[in-house]
Design a protein around this motif. Structure first.
Motif, mmCIF file in Angstrom:
data_model
loop_
_atom_site.group_PDB
_atom_site.id
_atom_site.type_symbol
_atom_site.label_atom_id
_atom_site.label_comp_id
_atom_site.label_asym_id
_atom_site.label_seq_id
_atom_site.Cartn_x
_atom_site.Cartn_y
_atom_site.Cartn_z
ATOM 1 N N SER A 195 0.840 -1.196 0.000
ATOM 2 C CA SER A 195 0.000 0.000 0.000
ATOM 3 C C SER A 195 0.873 1.243 0.000
ATOM 4 O O SER A 195 1.847 1.334 0.743
ATOM 5 N N PHE A 250 -0.734 9.084 0.728
ATOM 6 C CA PHE A 250 -0.697 9.570 -0.652
ATOM 7 C C PHE A 250 -1.010 11.062 -0.714
ATOM 8 O O PHE A 250 -1.955 11.543 -0.104
ATOM 9 N N SER A 304 4.535 12.021 -5.603
ATOM 10 C CA SER A 304 3.596 10.912 -5.439
ATOM 11 C C SER A 304 3.319 10.183 -6.746
ATOM 12 O O SER A 304 3.305 8.954 -6.793
ATOM 13 N N LEU A 339 4.102 6.333 -7.634
ATOM 14 C CA LEU A 339 2.956 5.489 -7.964
ATOM 15 C C LEU A 339 3.164 4.762 -9.288
ATOM 16 O O LEU A 339 2.817 3.589 -9.438
ATOM 17 N N LEU A 395 -3.896 2.341 -2.616
ATOM 18 C CA LEU A 395 -3.522 3.740 -2.452
ATOM 19 C C LEU A 395 -4.270 4.278 -1.243
ATOM 20 O O LEU A 395 -5.500 4.233 -1.187
ATOM 21 N N ALA A 438 -6.546 5.884 -8.171
ATOM 22 C CA ALA A 438 -6.482 4.507 -7.673
ATOM 23 C C ALA A 438 -7.266 3.567 -8.581
ATOM 24 O O ALA A 438 -6.786 2.482 -8.940
#
Length: 415
Positions: A299, A303, A309, A313, A321, A348
């Protein structure tokens, strides 16, 4: 003969505005609801009033002339008890929102904004809300002056004073319990209950972060093992530091703990912050990939709070997320925060990841998050973090005592 002593009402308001007419308008509203009010036309006169009186509420006009309302918010942050802050201004809404966020970061557990011209009903409602007494677990802990040393931590760890507490995570569409987050706590005879932000950095310095994390893993997997028969698919989340991601033996250590307890890899979610992942991208990628290959979930925690970020990601093999609580709190009254939250949920879903919201403190926020497709939530609206025995009891009672009341509300509002 009646007592002539003036007794100050429990609720008193400091009105700070360079416009006397505006000040009188606010003062009239205060009088109608039984509050005492003091008017200050400048920063200096407001500062003088604060030295001699304790106020439950302070209304602040951002544009005060030479010294603006932001300076006054900084002054309020130095008070032993910060009053409820009501920011009033003719500036655009984004400036008002930012001022409220500044007040929160300065220590106000409650602050709101009102645009000019003021709507009297909105002003009255803002004044009627009582200031937080800061005893709630939702508020920041009081500042502690005790100095905790590495030796204190080592002694506490050796004596078994550090343990895991578990905060439930639910599926927002159904209210079904789907997991928990294991949170480290230290119950010290010397310092009392110590929050992790006071000792995790010390654990890093002391070389205790790995044994501490493995302790959290063992306690989390033991709870998971007990719950899987009645809560299929249950998973526990554990936070990992940058030190652990740089340790090539970690994937095997984690796997050993789960195998010993006969818990599948899918029942563990490893939470990694952006800062942690970026501290050494190559090593972090190596460890995270090996953990994912073994079936563990990864995870992306907090975020939106870092500088890169989206880069992290795109590079890392996350399957979840987690939207930071700083965006969730107040998102229904702050359009800027709401845009961040809705964008994070959309991102997400675009990456085929679960969107998790932490820090949900009220049911309206829970319903709003569910309405935009957020998958999972945790926070005080569901439950605080609980010791193992209380978590098991909470689980037994959740469906009967809580779930129906969460989901049988026909109207779900969001910003």
């Amino acid at each position: 003969m009646p007592d002539s002593t003036i007794v100050q009402p429990k609720q008193s308001v400091l009105i700070v505005d360079d416009d006397p007419i505006q000040g009188q308008l606010i003062k009239d509203v205060c009088s109608r609801i039984g509050y005492a009010a003091v008017f200050a036309q400048s920063y200096e006169s407001a500062a003088a009033a604060l030295t001699s009186h304790r106020f439950s509420h302070v209304t602040i006009d951002l544009a005060l002339g030479e010294r603006d309302g932001i300076e006054l918010i900084r002054l309020l942050s130095g008070l032993p008890e910060m009053p409820r802050v009501i920011v009033i201004s003719g500036c655009e809404q984004r400036i008002l929102n930012a001022a409220v966020r500044l007040a929160h970061s300065a220590g106000a557990c409650d602050a709101v904004s009102l645009p000019k011209p003021i709507e009297l009903k909105a002003l009255r409602e803002a004044l009627m809300v009582q200031p937080c007494d800061c005893k709630s677990m939702r508020c920041a802990e009081p500042r502690k002056t005790d100095v905790i040393t590495i030796d204190d931590l080592k002694e506490g760890f050796a004596n078994g004073e550090i343990f895991a507490m578990f905060q439930p995570k639910i599926l927002l569409t159904t209210g079904k319990l789907v997991g928990c987050e294991a949170l480290a706590r230290w119950n010290s005879p010397k310092f009392g209950m110590v929050a992790p932000d006071r000792f995790i950095s010390l654990a890093e310095e002391a070389g205790l972060i790995k044994p501490l994390t493995l302790l959290m893993l063992r306690e989390a997997t033991e709870l998971t093992r007990d719950l899987l028969p009645t809560v299929p698919g249950f998973s526990a989340a554990v936070n990992f530091s940058a030190t652990l991601l740089a340790d090539p033996t970690v994937p095997e250590d984690v796997e050993t703990i789960l195998v010993d307890r006969k818990v599948p890899g899918s029942s563990l979610m490893i939470e990694v912050t952006e800062t942690t992942a970026m501290s050494d991208v190559a090593k972090a990628m190596d460890t995270l990939l090996r953990l994912r290959i073994k079936g563990f979930g990864i995870s992306m925690d907090d975020f939106g709070t870092g500088y890169s970020s989206m880069s992290v990601l795109a590079q890392m093999p996350f399957c979840e997320l987690k939207i930071d609580r700083t965006f969730i709190k107040g998102c229904l009254v702050d359009q800027d925060l709401w845009k961040v939250v809705t964008s994070a949920v959309a991102i997400a879903r675009a990456y085929n990841m679960k969107a998790v919201a932490e820090g949900i403190e009220d049911l309206e926020t829970l319903w709003a998050l569910e309405s935009i497709g957020c998958h999972i939530g945790q926070g005080y609206a569901i439950s605080k973090a609980l010791p193992r025995s209380e978590f098991l009891q909470w689980t037994d009672n959740w469906e009967r005592r809580v779930r129906d009341s969460l989901l049988r509300i026909p109207e779900r509002k969001h910003a």
